[in-house]
Scaffold this motif. Structure first.
Motif, short mmCIF file in Angstrom:
data_model
loop_
_atom_site.label_atom_id
_atom_site.label_comp_id
_atom_site.label_asym_id
_atom_site.label_seq_id
_atom_site.Cartn_x
_atom_site.Cartn_y
_atom_site.Cartn_z
N LEU A 100 -123.67 -28.78 69.39
CA LEU A 100 -122.88 -29.92 69.84
C LEU A 100 -123.31 -31.19 69.13
O LEU A 100 -122.47 -32.00 68.71
N VAL A 101 -124.61 -31.39 68.99
CA VAL A 101 -125.10 -32.58 68.30
C VAL A 101 -124.57 -32.62 66.87
O VAL A 101 -124.10 -33.66 66.39
N GLY A 102 -124.60 -31.49 66.18
CA GLY A 102 -124.12 -31.45 64.81
C GLY A 102 -122.63 -31.71 64.70
O GLY A 102 -122.17 -32.45 63.83
N LEU A 103 -121.84 -31.10 65.59
CA LEU A 103 -120.39 -31.29 65.55
C LEU A 103 -120.00 -32.72 65.89
O LEU A 103 -119.10 -33.30 65.27
N ALA A 104 -120.66 -33.30 66.90
CA ALA A 104 -120.36 -34.69 67.27
C ALA A 104 -120.77 -35.64 66.15
O ALA A 104 -120.05 -36.60 65.82
N ALA A 105 -121.93 -35.39 65.55
CA ALA A 105 -122.38 -36.24 64.45
C ALA A 105 -121.44 -36.11 63.26
O ALA A 105 -121.11 -37.10 62.60
N ARG A 106 -120.98 -34.91 62.99
CA ARG A 106 -120.05 -34.69 61.88
C ARG A 106 -118.77 -35.49 62.09
O ARG A 106 -118.27 -36.15 61.16
N ALA A 107 -118.24 -35.44 63.31
CA ALA A 107 -117.02 -36.20 63.60
C ALA A 107 -117.27 -37.70 63.55
O ALA A 107 -116.48 -38.46 62.97
N GLY A 108 -118.36 -38.13 64.15
CA GLY A 108 -118.65 -39.56 64.18
C GLY A 108 -118.94 -40.13 62.81
O GLY A 108 -118.53 -41.25 62.48
N LEU A 109 -119.63 -39.36 61.97
CA LEU A 109 -119.94 -39.84 60.62
C LEU A 109 -118.71 -39.80 59.71
O LEU A 109 -118.55 -40.66 58.85
N ALA A 110 -117.84 -38.80 59.92
CA ALA A 110 -116.58 -38.79 59.17
C ALA A 110 -115.75 -40.00 59.53
O ALA A 110 -115.17 -40.67 58.65
N GLU A 111 -115.67 -40.30 60.82
CA GLU A 111 -114.96 -41.50 61.26
C GLU A 111 -115.58 -42.75 60.64
O GLU A 111 -114.86 -43.68 60.22
N ALA A 112 -116.90 -42.79 60.57
CA ALA A 112 -117.59 -43.94 60.00
C ALA A 112 -117.20 -44.14 58.54
O ALA A 112 -116.81 -45.24 58.13
N LEU A 113 -117.31 -43.09 57.74
CA LEU A 113 -116.98 -43.21 56.33
C LEU A 113 -115.53 -43.64 56.12
O LEU A 113 -115.22 -44.46 55.25
N LEU A 114 -114.64 -43.11 56.95
CA LEU A 114 -113.22 -43.43 56.82
C LEU A 114 -112.90 -44.85 57.29
O LEU A 114 -111.77 -45.31 57.13
N SER A 115 -113.87 -45.53 57.86
CA SER A 115 -113.68 -46.93 58.24
C SER A 115 -114.64 -47.85 57.47
O SER A 115 -114.82 -49.01 57.84
N GLY A 116 -115.24 -47.33 56.41
CA GLY A 116 -116.05 -48.17 55.53
C GLY A 116 -117.52 -48.27 55.87
O GLY A 116 -118.24 -49.05 55.25
N VAL A 117 -117.98 -47.48 56.82
CA VAL A 117 -119.39 -47.49 57.22
C VAL A 117 -120.13 -46.43 56.41
O VAL A 117 -119.81 -45.25 56.49
N THR A 118 -121.12 -46.85 55.65
CA THR A 118 -121.88 -45.91 54.82
C THR A 118 -123.23 -45.54 55.42
O THR A 118 -123.81 -44.53 55.01
N THR A 119 -123.72 -46.34 56.36
CA THR A 119 -124.99 -46.05 57.04
C THR A 119 -124.79 -46.19 58.54
O THR A 119 -124.24 -47.20 59.00
N VAL A 120 -125.27 -45.21 59.29
CA VAL A 120 -125.16 -45.23 60.75
C VAL A 120 -126.54 -45.06 61.36
O VAL A 120 -127.26 -44.09 61.03
N ALA A 121 -126.92 -45.98 62.24
CA ALA A 121 -128.13 -45.82 63.05
C ALA A 121 -127.74 -45.16 64.36
O ALA A 121 -127.03 -45.74 65.17
#
Length: 451
Positions: free
Chosen positions: A110-131
């Protein structure tokens, strides 16, 4: 890097970062084969030599540094718009979220799938680094098993090409268990790397109790000892609604009094939220050297307050920007939250400017992570950048295209996103994964969870 340099050519403007002169340089950004910026501004022909140079057309676009989301809870990507979690006191919200985590059975998958979705959303909105301030660690897990959860999040970042700062948090965890876990995670993900940053700069480890409302002095002390021994950054949350109330009820003191006493007001610490702070507390924060993270996309809709960012900046405090998690914000779009920060700033002080918020979402966030190479576009900085198309109708009539990034077109997607010289979003689409497949993966995992 693939051995190919990169040239971004023909931009209307390039926002380089804090201190940039008005009327940002137009033209080009050149990134070398090492993934670092070589030059910014109009340049002549680029000689790629034997490795060649990839060219990205930035005609009709504004280029900014890659955005840095200084405060997220990626796991909450799986828990957006849960019934009953809107318009309720924070104490009640925390209980509802905890029940949802229990139903979902938080594990590495679950952690991996949620992170994958959240990081994909981040990149698609211009975020290259996520804390990612990860606060949910099932009590039954051993320290070694918590490493599996951390590796799942880091693996998602590596797959997609994002940078991740994994913050081993605590929300009422056993203090010794939290410290043992933090030590094991740091050893597994970054080893003895300076600053807790992996050699390639793509993964960083930090530590951070959720706040004095959930964790006592032993947790702050033991996690602080891990940070000191390994050279990790420290992060926590303070002066939200429940934090102030809980501190007064439990200790008869305010949160920042306790953080000061427990050694958590120091230059290696970043404090998120800070919705309710006095002038004396702002002066104390400034004197201590801590940095702050503003999270209006969480705090405003939940009714938890608005951080007085202008007063923090005036005191000399570095301010970054974060979205917080899907359990309160429901979106990981940092540029949209920068726009919200503009809109609400005059409620608690002077009107902030678009450039101040762009810098908070870049260099301000990066500096709070101890990463001065991020959030800027200047020779030697990391080659992380976003190309924003401002030629459409949403930007028609905009006199200042840099300010228009925030004031116009809420929720815009970048045309291209580059991390370390590698294109990870091209023409508005992920290069490293299929967006819909990423969404389906998380949906499948959640389909059997009872409401």
């Amino acid at each position: 890097m693939s051995g190919t340099g990169l040239a971004v050519r023909g931009a209307l403007a390039v926002r380089t970062g804090p201190g940039a002169v008005e009327g940002e340089p137009g033209g080009d950004v050149v990134v070398g084969v090492d993934g670092r910026v070589v030059s910014v501004g109009a340049v002549g022909p680029v000689d790629g030599g034997p490795v060649g140079v990839e060219v990205l057309d930035a005609t009709g676009c504004v280029v900014t540094p890659g955005l840095v989301n200084a405060h997220h809870h990626l796991l909450q990507t799986a828990f957006r718009t849960l019934p009953g979690t809107r318009g309720v006191p924070m104490r009640e919200w925390l209980g509802l979220m905890a029940a949802a985590y229990a139903r979902a059975r938080v594990d590495a998958e679950l952690v991996g799938l949620a992170a994958r979705a959240g990081l994909a959303e981040a990149l698609l909105s211009g975020v290259t680094t996520v804390a990612d301030h990860h606060l949910t660690w099932p009590a039954a897990l051993s320290a070694a098993e918590t490493v599996d959860l951390a590796r799942a999040a880091a693996g998602a970042a590596d797959e997609l090409g994002a940078r991740l700062v994994l913050v081993r948090g605590s929300a009422g965890d056993d203090a010794e268990a939290a410290a043992s876990s933090a030590d094991a995670i740091a050893a597994a993900l970054v080893g003895d790397a300076p600053g807790g940053v992996r050699a390639d700069g793509r993964v960083q480890v930090a530590v951070g109790p959720a706040g004095v409302h959930s964790d006592g002095e032993p947790t702050f002390r033991l996690l602080g000892e891990v940070a000191a021994r390994r050279g990790l950054r420290r992060r926590t949350q303070a002066n939200e609604q429940v934090d102030v109330v809980a501190a007064l009820e439990r200790y008869g003191r305010r949160p920042l009094d306790l953080l000061d006493e427990w050694g958590w007001l120091a230059p290696d610490v970043t404090v998120a939220h800070l919705c309710e702070v006095t002038d004396d507390e702002i002066a104390r924060l400034a004197a201590s050297g801590v940095s702050a993270t503003h999270a209006p996309g969480c705090d405003v809709p939940m009714g938890w307050g608005v951080a007085p960012v202008a007063r923090l900046l005036a005191a000399g405090i570095t301010v970054g920007l974060g979205t917080s998690g899907g359990g309160s914000n429901d979106a990981g779009h940092l540029l949209a939250d920068a726009r919200l920060a503009l809109q609400v700033s005059a409620l608690v002080g002077r009107q902030l400017t678009a450039r101040e918020l762009l810098d908070a979402a870049g260099a301000g966030s990066a500096d709070g992570l101890g990463r001065p190479e991020l959030g800027r576009l200047e020779p030697g900085s990391a080659g992380d950048l976003c190309v924003w198309d401002v030629s459409g109708v949403a930007d028609a009539g905009v006199a200042d295209p840099v300010a228009g990034l925030l004031w116009a077109a809420p929720g815009r997607r970048p045309r291209h996103v580059v991390v370390g010289g590698r294109v990870v979003v091209r023409d508005g689409r992920l290069v490293t994964a299929d967006e819909r497949e990423v969404a389906r993966g998380l949906s499948r995992r959640l389909s059997g969870v009872a409401a």
